[in-house]
Write a protein that holds these residues in place. Sequence first.
Motif, short mmCIF file in Angstrom:
data_model
loop_
_atom_site.label_atom_id
_atom_site.label_comp_id
_atom_site.label_asym_id
_atom_site.label_seq_id
_atom_site.Cartn_x
_atom_site.Cartn_y
_atom_site.Cartn_z
N MET A 165 32.86 -17.21 27.67
CA MET A 165 33.86 -16.38 27.01
C MET A 165 33.16 -15.25 26.26
N THR A 166 33.91 -14.23 25.93
CA THR A 166 33.40 -13.17 25.05
C THR A 166 33.48 -13.67 23.60
N GLN A 203 37.16 -13.72 22.62
CA GLN A 203 37.87 -14.90 23.13
C GLN A 203 37.50 -16.15 22.32
N GLU A 250 39.39 -16.09 19.06
CA GLU A 250 40.79 -16.49 19.29
C GLU A 250 40.90 -18.01 19.42
N THR A 251 39.92 -18.64 20.05
CA THR A 251 39.90 -20.10 20.16
C THR A 251 39.79 -20.72 18.77
#
Length: 157
Positions: A39-40, A43, A46-47
């Motif tokens: 993931m970036t 991302q 956001e997790t």
Amino acid sequence: MKGFNIFVAFFLFIAMCSGQEINEGLISFGDEIEASGSMTSLQMLETYKVMVVADTVQSKFTGVVKEVCQSKGCWMKVELEDGEEAMVRFKDYGFFMPKDIAGKEVIINGLAFVEEMSVDDQKHYAEDAGKSADEIAEITKPKRTLGFEADGVLLKE
């Protein structure tokens, strides 16, 4: 027969090397991991935003190293987005990172979690980072942190 053994050894060497092209230009620490599928840092942030204390999520993400333990290389802070950072420790204290990698990109695999870090732990990490006595004295209350226990790290050269 001797020639055949040399041929077999050469063939096995070529076969072993061919599988490493995926991680070319990367230095591996801890468990072997693949560079693909990460993931970036956005991302990953956001997790973290949907996690609560005590949640754990198996994750792999790419980010830039902000800071490394200057004592042994036993932890690092990796930039996320919006000024956030993940405090990365290494599974079972099983490997360390070079102390001079701030600003370099890494791919990290392991468990993401959210924790409430105690004042004592915060002070310990501040000492490891070489913070001044005045900066350490300013730490007076527990802090919600974004943690990560890495089992493998790839460092981009």
